[in-house]
Scaffold this active site. Sequence first.
Site, PDB file in Angstrom:
ATOM      1  CD  GLU A  78      15.129 -41.077 -52.769  1.00  0.00           C
ATOM      2  OE1 GLU A  78      14.155 -41.796 -52.965  1.00  0.00           O
ATOM      3  OE2 GLU A  78      15.641 -40.015 -53.441  1.00  0.00           O
TER       4      GLU A  78
ATOM      5  CD  GLU B 298      15.204 -41.920 -58.358  1.00  0.00           C
ATOM      6  OE1 GLU B 298      13.951 -41.632 -59.050  1.00  0.00           O
ATOM      7  OE2 GLU B 298      15.373 -42.854 -57.550  1.00  0.00           O
TER       8      GLU B 298
ATOM      9  CE1 TYR C 109      12.672 -35.987 -52.105  1.00  0.00           C
ATOM     10  CE2 TYR C 109      14.718 -34.889 -53.104  1.00  0.00           C
ATOM     11  CZ  TYR C 109      13.707 -35.957 -52.984  1.00  0.00           C
ATOM     12  OH  TYR C 109      13.961 -37.092 -53.671  1.00  0.00           O
TER      13      TYR C 109
HETATM   14  C1  LIG Z   1       9.323 -46.460 -60.317  1.00  0.00           C
HETATM   15  C2  LIG Z   1       9.714 -45.163 -60.200  1.00  0.00           C
HETATM   16  C3  LIG Z   1      10.793 -44.797 -59.253  1.00  0.00           C
HETATM   17  C4  LIG Z   1      10.431 -43.252 -58.867  1.00  0.00           C
HETATM   18  N1  LIG Z   1      11.339 -42.979 -57.831  1.00  0.00           N
HETATM   19  C5  LIG Z   1      10.817 -42.919 -56.320  1.00  0.00           C
HETATM   20  S1  LIG Z   1       9.254 -43.301 -56.035  1.00  0.00           S
HETATM   21  C6  LIG Z   1       9.528 -42.888 -54.456  1.00  0.00           C
HETATM   22  C7  LIG Z   1      10.742 -42.152 -54.281  1.00  0.00           C
HETATM   23  C8  LIG Z   1      10.641 -40.636 -54.229  1.00  0.00           C
HETATM   24  O1  LIG Z   1       9.710 -40.092 -55.363  1.00  0.00           O
HETATM   25  C9  LIG Z   1      11.811 -39.776 -54.387  1.00  0.00           C
HETATM   26  O2  LIG Z   1      11.645 -38.631 -54.396  1.00  0.00           O
HETATM   27  C10 LIG Z   1      12.657 -39.962 -55.792  1.00  0.00           C
HETATM   28  O3  LIG Z   1      13.900 -39.738 -55.580  1.00  0.00           O
HETATM   29  C11 LIG Z   1      12.807 -41.811 -55.740  1.00  0.00           C
HETATM   30  N2  LIG Z   1      11.435 -42.280 -55.502  1.00  0.00           N
END
Ligand SMILES: CCCC/N=C1\SC[C@@H]2[C@H](O)[C@H](O)[C@@H](O)CN12
Length: 646
Positions: free
Chosen positions: A265, A185, A80
């Site tokens: 991820e 996301e 990142y």
């Molecule tokens: C339920 C909420 C999901 C949010 N997404 C998450 S929580 C852990 C990871 C990191 O934050 C990552 O940066 C996100 O892209 C996806 N993710």
Amino acid sequence: MAAGVLLFVAVNLACLSVSGNLVSGERSFSIDHKNDCFLKDGKPFQYISGSIHYARIPRYYWKDRLVKMYMTGLNAIQVYVPWNFHEAVQGVHNFTGDQDLGHFLDLANQTGLLVILRPGPYICAEWEMGGLPAWLLQKPSIILRSADTDYIQAVSNWLAVLLPKMKPWLYINGGNIITVQVENEYGSYFACDYNYMRHLRTLFRLFLGEDTVLFTTDGNTDKEMTCGTLEGLYATVDFGTDTNITQAFSRQRQFEPRGPLVNSEFYTGWLDHWGDPHAVVDAQKVSRVLEEMLIMGANVNMYMFEGGTNFGYWNGKVIGFIIVVTSYDYDAPLSEAGDPTEKLLAIRDVIKQFRDIPSGPMPPATPKFAYGFVTLKKVRLSHGLLNTLSPLGPVKSQYPLTFEEMKQYYGYMLYRTTLPRDLSEPTPLISPLNGVHDRAYVCVNGLFQGLLERDTVLVINVTGQQGDTVDILVENMGRVNFGSKINDYKGLLSNLILGKDVLSDWTIYPLDIDGAIAGGWPHSDSRKSFPVPQKDPSVGPVLYMGTLQPNGLAWDTFLKLHEWTKGQIWINGMNLGRYWPARGPQQTLYIPGPLLSTTLPNNITVLELERAPAHLRVLFMDRPQLSTQPAPPGDAHKKHCISALK
Ligand SMILES: CCCC/N=C1\SC[C@@H]2[C@H](O)[C@H](O)[C@@H](O)CN12
């Protein structure tokens, strides 16, 4: 093996037999939609990658972590780029020292690791404001992550600096960046603004060229993939060990009928919030699911492989008062301190089945040292203290101003006024609109009266006499990094009501504690000032100082503040982050060895916000404690110290 998985396996094995026809020596990285795989220099390529955040690791240790990832058998890392880490002040860009992204990419290249770059501009990552700079909030009505003209202008200016800087590192230009993610996301965000995503696509293409593989990542639901994907950006998904792999990749196939399967991820662990139990994910489960995906020919990035630390004020939060802790250990295969774990060993055993593992020993855990106890003492209060901590001086305002209005974005702010009347009986002080963002420590004439906490403690009782000085220290505990509430303003966002009175006529001090400490305060406080008699406030915000004497070693260590409550700690000028053992689960703070001096006294400064223990001692240990439950006796800490790896 389920039929669905067999189908994926059959389709993807086809990819292994194909070979592109390229001019020899020409570098290329592309998607083969016929054989459903990536092609690197015209040959099928499956990446096995791990996430590592350079912003959470001191520069000194970057190579150590990268070599351990390479020796695990990874062929790529995922990185990142936090915008606010490089542009803390609008228009001022920093790519030096711990911000030297180019050096990090070079180290990865030298180590034999390709790079999946994720420049956002929003990155989530449990990072302050998801990587967006807080100065964007200067426009109160800004709609972040949208085609809002002010946001788009700032994003365009930032990407016009960052992306041309990244171009030489593109694989096709001789570097190691093979793919680049656009946004992050986006499908989970309320705006679902295709004009915004189209603008980003235009900028990424403009600066990185037509040949770079651009992609998106979203949760594997229809809504998320619908709003998060865009023509010309390869759609990938993310999911952890409890998701049905076939269903998840079927979702990707809905949006990308052909091309490589990608889990961008794959969660090897999870994040911690203050007050929650320490999150762990079973190593065998991680390795089993990883194996299933690799058998399908999928490309997998493990999130996290090396988490690191939210030093300073860099932690993020979700809505309200659910705040990410200082450690970003993430129960990852490499611990916060970069120590190989059983989970790494299990993952390496899986990878061995799919590609040759580099020969030679896994670098061992870095040496740790238990420096023992240090007893602190109170910092002498003096009339000049506020001049030291607030060199720009206060701002007077009838009603409170926010951090953003004061143009201070992190840390602490002091709001001062006077009692409008005698309060012989305890009188309620309330924040009627839940406007304390995030914690306010209330003192009257230097005596602690109590604290207000966002969402949870909205009223306390106060006593005093008319004209008494009311000091309210407000703490910014980090901005929301996920969801629709990322416009997370800080400070006193609304008036405070004391009994029937609206408190007004404020004197507001922006506190630059980091700057004062970087300048040598309080250890070199040679100012001939007259100490202010202290009413011995053993509770409430108090500054402490001490010294860890050098012993010729500068090894990693872990600071335990047993029976301390909550605060911030600096060593040798570095802000190590927040501690909150009273709420947990984290009980120790990671201290990278290179921060310590082997010859000079190591200066410790602690801002304790609630209550210090009578003993005023802190303990430097040789092992972390990330859970409120004490580590079992014996070699439990060796969970993080697999130095016997072959
Ligand atoms: C339920 C909420 C999901 C949010 N997404 C998450 S929580 C852990 C990871 C990191 O934050 C990552 O940066 C996100 O892209 C996806 N993710």
